[in-house]
Write an enzyme that holds these catalytic residues in place. Structure first.
Site, PDB file in Angstrom:
ATOM      1  N   HIS A  45       0.762  -0.779  -0.337  1.00 42.07           N
ATOM      2  CA  HIS A  45       0.311   0.350   0.178  1.00 42.07           C
ATOM      3  C   HIS A  45       0.977   1.199   0.370  1.00 42.07           C
ATOM      4  O   HIS A  45       1.715   1.686   0.735  1.00 42.07           O
ATOM      5  CB  HIS A  45      -0.786  -0.291   1.055  1.00 42.07           C
ATOM      6  CG  HIS A  45      -1.972   0.979   1.231  1.00 42.07           C
ATOM      7  ND1 HIS A  45      -1.830   1.902   2.645  1.00 42.07           N
ATOM      8  CD2 HIS A  45      -3.011   1.605   0.334  1.00 42.07           C
ATOM      9  CE1 HIS A  45      -3.244   2.956   1.801  1.00 42.07           C
ATOM     10  NE2 HIS A  45      -3.720   2.841   0.453  1.00 42.07           N
ATOM     11  N   HIS A  87      -1.063  10.737  -1.884  1.00 42.61           N
ATOM     12  CA  HIS A  87      -2.305  10.602  -1.290  1.00 42.61           C
ATOM     13  C   HIS A  87      -3.349  11.307  -0.725  1.00 42.61           C
ATOM     14  O   HIS A  87      -4.154  11.822  -1.535  1.00 42.61           O
ATOM     15  CB  HIS A  87      -2.046   9.710  -0.345  1.00 42.61           C
ATOM     16  CG  HIS A  87      -3.389   9.280   0.381  1.00 42.61           C
ATOM     17  ND1 HIS A  87      -4.286  10.438   1.734  1.00 42.61           N
ATOM     18  CD2 HIS A  87      -4.080   7.738  -0.128  1.00 42.61           C
ATOM     19  CE1 HIS A  87      -4.998   9.524   2.026  1.00 42.61           C
ATOM     20  NE2 HIS A  87      -5.147   8.081   1.117  1.00 42.61           N
TER      21      HIS A  87
END
Length: 295
Positions: A45, A87
């Site tokens: 991730h 992100h």
């Protein structure tokens, strides 16, 4: 390049991308569970972000050193139209932007040029060992994972903020060799929380595997299956019954729909979702998941 020019450039290749979609070799299954007892795919991730600053080349390298070929990232667009890997929609949490540009709150990515973002330190917040790590452009990121022979689960982050980013991302993937049949077969998935963006991506390139981040109601799955191949819920929603309902349907490319769940960082949860039958597990600590699931 201005954002207007970037979108115009992307729009200008629409016919070419449409032709590519129509002529690409039909892709079949990206890695999925062939047998009931096969372990799920483990995805690092934002790279191996438990061990290195997220969405940086350092996190990609850490994932590679740990032996993981699937990495996940997030893509957004700068003020002047460059695609970068990050992100948050703001630069504040993971860079020193407040120090370098104190008067430009709230420090949104779309308000900074690629050159300005290139000046930022994206590693010191995590550890002094990563001082000076940069926010990578998508182009540099693709070059790094290509060199490592890694595979990519790419998230279009908040695409509603960046009109045309689906086509622009596909164009950049194509320019860097990531839309040939080899990659669309089992090396690339594009996902988003935005269903309209997932549908747009599928419509632009039907051979490409797509994923929807979230857990639609079972009654809605047939609608999602028309434009996506994966349903990717948080681990608490990845129950055995829900996974079974997703698996009972074929996705947009004609394969059985898959479930990749997130973000699983401990062995107990990894074993729980593994027993539920998920096809993939997204983790900041992929080695922990691998050990827990025999992957």
């Amino acid at each position: 390049m201005s954002m207007r020019r970037a979108v115009a450039t992307a729009t200008g290749v629409l016919l070419g991308m449409a032709a590519l979609s129509l002529t690409a070799t039909p892709a079949h299954a990206a890695p999925k569970r062939k047998k009931a007892d096969a372990p799920p795919v483990t995805v690092a991730h934002r790279g191996a972000s438990g061990y290195a600053p997220e969405n940086t080349l350092a996190a990609v390298e850490k994932a590679d050193k740990l032996g993981f070929d699937w990495v996940e990232n997030d893509v957004q667009r700068t003020k002047d139209g460059e695609l970068v890997v990050m992100h948050d929609t703001t630069l504040a949490r993971t860079t020193n932007v407040e120090k370098l540009f104190p008067d430009r709150s709230p420090w949104n990515i779309r308000d900074f040029t690629a050159k300005e973002i290139g000046r930022l330190d994206a590693g010191s917040w995590f550890s002094d060992d990563y001082k000076g790590e940069k926010v990578p452009t998508l182009k540099k990121y693709l070059k790094a994972i290509t060199g490592n022979h890694q595979r990519l689960l790419l998230e279009l982050k908040s695409p509603e903020l960046y009109p045309g980013i689906e086509l622009q991302t596909l164009k950049e993937l194509s320019e860097n060799g990531w839309l040939d049949s080899k990659h669309t077969k089992d090396k690339l998935v594009i996902q988003s929380f935005n269903a309209a963006s997932v549908k747009t991506t599928h419509d632009l390139h039907p051979a490409l595997k797509t994923g929807f981040l979230g857990n639609p109601k079972v009654s809605e799955l047939d609608t999602y299956a028309k434009f996506t191949d994966q349903i990717n819920p948080t681990y608490s929603a990845a129950t055995k019954d829900y996974v079974k309902a997703v698996h009972a349907r074929k996705g947009a490319r004609g394969d059985r729909m898959e479930v990749f769940t997130w973000t699983v960082n401990d062995g107990s949860t990894a074993r729980t979702v593994d027993k539920a039958g998920v096809d993939g597990i997204i983790s900041n600590y992929p080695d922990v998941v691998r050990e827990a699931t025999r992957g």
